[in-house]
Design a protein around this motif. Structure first.
Motif, PDB file in Angstrom:
ATOM      1  N   SER A 192       7.265  46.672  51.856  1.00 30.42           N
ATOM      2  CA  SER A 192       6.869  46.261  53.207  1.00 30.42           C
ATOM      3  C   SER A 192       7.110  44.764  53.425  1.00 30.42           C
ATOM      4  N   LEU A 193       6.786  43.956  52.423  1.00 34.60           N
ATOM      5  CA  LEU A 193       7.003  42.511  52.519  1.00 34.60           C
ATOM      6  C   LEU A 193       8.485  42.203  52.683  1.00 34.60           C
ATOM      7  N   LYS A 194       9.294  42.888  51.902  1.00 32.22           N
ATOM      8  CA  LYS A 194      10.738  42.673  51.976  1.00 32.22           C
ATOM      9  C   LYS A 194      11.274  43.073  53.345  1.00 32.22           C
ATOM     10  N   TYR A 195      10.819  44.216  53.853  1.00 29.24           N
ATOM     11  CA  TYR A 195      11.296  44.689  55.159  1.00 29.24           C
ATOM     12  C   TYR A 195      10.886  43.722  56.268  1.00 29.24           C
ATOM     13  N   ALA A 196       9.633  43.267  56.233  1.00 24.76           N
ATOM     14  CA  ALA A 196       9.145  42.341  57.259  1.00 24.76           C
ATOM     15  C   ALA A 196       9.932  41.034  57.230  1.00 24.76           C
ATOM     16  N   SER A 197      10.259  40.578  56.024  1.00 24.38           N
ATOM     17  CA  SER A 197      11.030  39.342  55.883  1.00 24.38           C
ATOM     18  C   SER A 197      12.426  39.488  56.476  1.00 24.38           C
ATOM     19  N   GLU A 198      12.991  40.670  56.313  1.00 29.07           N
ATOM     20  CA  GLU A 198      14.351  40.907  56.793  1.00 29.07           C
ATOM     21  C   GLU A 198      14.404  41.310  58.262  1.00 29.07           C
ATOM     22  N   HIS A 199      13.254  41.695  58.818  1.00 25.99           N
ATOM     23  CA  HIS A 199      13.193  42.134  60.223  1.00 25.99           C
ATOM     24  C   HIS A 199      12.032  41.432  60.939  1.00 25.99           C
TER      25      HIS A 199
ATOM     26  N   ASP B   2      11.652  40.221  63.903  1.00 29.44           N
ATOM     27  CA  ASP B   2      11.353  40.657  65.270  1.00 29.44           C
ATOM     28  C   ASP B   2      10.469  41.899  65.264  1.00 29.44           C
ATOM     29  N   GLU B   3      10.739  42.815  64.335  1.00 27.77           N
ATOM     30  CA  GLU B   3       9.903  44.014  64.217  1.00 27.77           C
ATOM     31  C   GLU B   3       8.504  43.639  63.730  1.00 27.77           C
ATOM     32  N   ALA B   4       8.437  42.674  62.817  1.00 31.77           N
ATOM     33  CA  ALA B   4       7.141  42.227  62.311  1.00 31.77           C
ATOM     34  C   ALA B   4       6.316  41.602  63.432  1.00 31.77           C
ATOM     35  N   ARG B   5       6.983  40.791  64.243  1.00 35.77           N
ATOM     36  CA  ARG B   5       6.286  40.150  65.359  1.00 35.77           C
ATOM     37  C   ARG B   5       5.789  41.201  66.358  1.00 35.77           C
ATOM     38  N   GLN B   6       6.604  42.198  66.630  1.00 36.31           N
ATOM     39  CA  GLN B   6       6.249  43.230  67.598  1.00 36.31           C
ATOM     40  C   GLN B   6       5.097  44.103  67.116  1.00 36.31           C
ATOM     41  N   ILE B   7       5.047  44.383  65.814  1.00 31.43           N
ATOM     42  CA  ILE B   7       3.996  45.270  65.285  1.00 31.43           C
ATOM     43  C   ILE B   7       2.620  44.639  65.449  1.00 31.43           C
ATOM     44  N   VAL B   8       2.582  43.312  65.547  1.00 32.42           N
ATOM     45  CA  VAL B   8       1.304  42.607  65.710  1.00 32.42           C
ATOM     46  C   VAL B   8       0.606  43.041  66.995  1.00 32.42           C
ATOM     47  N   THR B   9       1.385  43.404  68.008  1.00 29.55           N
ATOM     48  CA  THR B   9       0.791  43.806  69.285  1.00 29.55           C
ATOM     49  C   THR B   9       0.051  45.130  69.187  1.00 29.55           C
ATOM     50  N   THR B  10       0.283  45.885  68.122  1.00 23.05           N
ATOM     51  CA  THR B  10      -0.375  47.184  67.981  1.00 23.05           C
ATOM     52  C   THR B  10      -1.781  47.079  67.402  1.00 23.05           C
ATOM     53  N   TYR B  11      -2.107  45.935  66.808  1.00 20.43           N
ATOM     54  CA  TYR B  11      -3.447  45.837  66.203  1.00 20.43           C
ATOM     55  C   TYR B  11      -4.190  44.544  66.552  1.00 20.43           C
ATOM     56  N   THR B  12      -3.629  43.729  67.453  1.00 19.40           N
ATOM     57  CA  THR B  12      -4.328  42.534  67.927  1.00 19.40           C
ATOM     58  C   THR B  12      -4.238  42.474  69.449  1.00 19.40           C
ATOM     59  N   LYS B  13      -4.942  41.514  70.015  1.00 18.92           N
ATOM     60  CA  LYS B  13      -4.900  41.293  71.461  1.00 18.92           C
ATOM     61  C   LYS B  13      -4.241  39.956  71.774  1.00 18.92           C
ATOM     62  N   ILE B  14      -3.339  39.527  70.897  1.00 25.52           N
ATOM     63  CA  ILE B  14      -2.647  38.264  71.108  1.00 25.52           C
ATOM     64  C   ILE B  14      -1.797  38.343  72.368  1.00 25.52           C
ATOM     65  N   ASP B  15      -1.903  37.339  73.203  1.00 26.98           N
ATOM     66  CA  ASP B  15      -1.129  37.284  74.435  1.00 26.98           C
ATOM     67  C   ASP B  15       0.371  37.304  74.127  1.00 26.98           C
ATOM     68  N   GLY B  16       1.111  38.009  74.962  1.00 27.34           N
ATOM     69  CA  GLY B  16       2.541  38.178  74.728  1.00 27.34           C
ATOM     70  C   GLY B  16       3.305  36.880  74.644  1.00 27.34           C
ATOM     71  N   GLU B  17       2.973  35.915  75.499  1.00 27.25           N
ATOM     72  CA  GLU B  17       3.673  34.631  75.495  1.00 27.25           C
ATOM     73  C   GLU B  17       3.359  33.842  74.231  1.00 27.25           C
ATOM     74  N   VAL B  18       2.097  33.914  73.800  1.00 25.56           N
ATOM     75  CA  VAL B  18       1.711  33.233  72.563  1.00 25.56           C
ATOM     76  C   VAL B  18       2.434  33.869  71.378  1.00 25.56           C
ATOM     77  N   LEU B  19       2.513  35.185  71.392  1.00 30.28           N
ATOM     78  CA  LEU B  19       3.164  35.902  70.301  1.00 30.28           C
ATOM     79  C   LEU B  19       4.626  35.481  70.150  1.00 30.28           C
ATOM     80  N   LYS B  20       5.291  35.243  71.279  1.00 28.95           N
ATOM     81  CA  LYS B  20       6.694  34.842  71.236  1.00 28.95           C
ATOM     82  C   LYS B  20       6.874  33.473  70.587  1.00 28.95           C
ATOM     83  N   LYS B  21       5.889  32.596  70.777  1.00 22.45           N
ATOM     84  CA  LYS B  21       6.022  31.208  70.334  1.00 22.45           C
ATOM     85  C   LYS B  21       5.434  30.931  68.949  1.00 22.45           C
ATOM     86  N   LEU B  22       4.472  31.752  68.510  1.00 19.11           N
ATOM     87  CA  LEU B  22       3.793  31.419  67.256  1.00 19.11           C
ATOM     88  C   LEU B  22       4.719  31.528  66.050  1.00 19.11           C
ATOM     89  N   THR B  23       4.373  30.778  65.026  1.00 20.03           N
ATOM     90  CA  THR B  23       5.146  30.758  63.787  1.00 20.03           C
ATOM     91  C   THR B  23       4.670  31.864  62.866  1.00 20.03           C
TER      92      THR B  23
END
Length: 324
Positions: free
Chosen positions: A256-263, A265-286
């Protein structure tokens, strides 16, 4: 975002004795469904960006292909995770490494089993930073001496690494005053002048910068560019009684760590499934980095700094036993 920096070892000692004779079985308290050899595994987590690979790996079938039915259990706070693992409520948990070291020096029977997250190593763009108001007189880490700095947990990985960057910049770390405050309250406290500076983790760091805050130091990256920050761990009881389950979990997380490192954008998107982080913040965060292996040199450095700060009560963590 209550980063891995959370004080997971708080109150651990009060449950250690009971946990030593807990009800967890040789299967680590997991339940197997008849006939299909699938084992339900509960993992104590805090819903933050760091654990994105776990959710991504679940979605991609990395756990189910190994007979693991993964269930993430959100803890109210980090302090519940270590006792929950030791008692058998969770088979595995996620914690920052300083908290694991603190727990071990207090005799809590735990063992790290696989890496979790690490610094980006980029002092200009890391997953945490010391932020100040735009018009603050603080220009660099040494200027934090004599100032009030918010951290999410006292006597843990946050103030230890902040002291280190102050020291490296020629300031006196003993003159920094730390106050405890949840990450999500820091941007407002900083903007309102309640503190002079705040050691902020993502996504609160991105929110603070959006309000005009300046980052004057990146404690993780400056302490060690390869800093191992958090890992997944189990009770020593589980590692001894069900090594096969631990092996399968470790393999699935590593994939899973290897896949997230290689993808990313997918890792960033999956965060929206279990948090309430604002979409604009999600795009900018490190995002953090997710290496498959620990960096032992960085762990040794953290342990040394922790000893220097006195957070281990005069004892020395056994890193080989905890992380091997």
């Amino acid at each position: 975002m209550q980063r891995c920096v959370l004080g997971l070892a708080i109150a651990v000692v009060t449950v250690a004795a009971a946990a030593g004779c807990g009800s967890s079985s040789g299967a680590g308290g997991s339940s197997s469904s008849a006939g299909d050899k699938t084992t339900q595994v509960k993992v104590g987590i805090i819903p933050i960006v760091d654990v994105a690979p776990l959710y991504l790996g679940q979605k991609k079938g990395f756990f189910s292909s190994r007979g693991i039915e993964l269930k993430m259990v959100t803890a109210q706070g980090g302090a519940a995770i270590i006792p929950g693992v030791v008692s058998g409520e969770f088979q595995f948990g996620f914690s920052n490494v300083t908290s694991l070291m603190i727990a071990q020096t207090k005799g809590v029977p735990i063992k790290s089993v696989v890496n979790g997250t690490a610094s980006t190593g980029d002092t200009g763009k890391d997953i945490s930073g010391v932020a100040v108001k735009k018009d603050s007189p603080v220009k660099s880490a040494k200027d934090l001496a004599g100032k009030t700095v918010a951290v999410n947990t006292l006597q843990n990985i946050g103030d230890t690494t902040v002291r280190e960057v102050v020291r490296k910049d020629g300031g006196d770390p003993s003159k920094v005053k730390f106050v405890e405050m949840p990450f999500d309250q820091m941007p407002a406290a900083l903007d309102g002048g309640q503190v002079d500076a705040a050691w902020v983790g993502e996504p609160a760091l991105t929110i603070a910068k959006g309000q005009g805050a300046r980052v004057v130091a990146s404690p993780f990256a400056e302490t060690d560019p390869n800093l191992t920050i958090a890992t997944y761990f189990a009770s020593t009881k589980l590692t001894q009684e069900n090594p096969d389950l631990v092996k399968k979990f470790t393999e699935a997380v590593t994939e899973s760590l290897k896949y997230a490192s290689e993808h990313p954008d997918e890792a960033r998107q999956i965060v929206t499934t279990y948090t309430k982080i604002d979409g604009e913040v999600l795009k900018k965060l490190t995002l953090p980095t997710w290496p498959a292996e620990y960096d032992m040199a960085s762990l040794e450095k953290l342990a040394s700094l922790g000893e220097q700060d006195g957070i281990f009560g005069g004892k020395k963590p056994d890193l080989d036993a905890l992380f091997s």
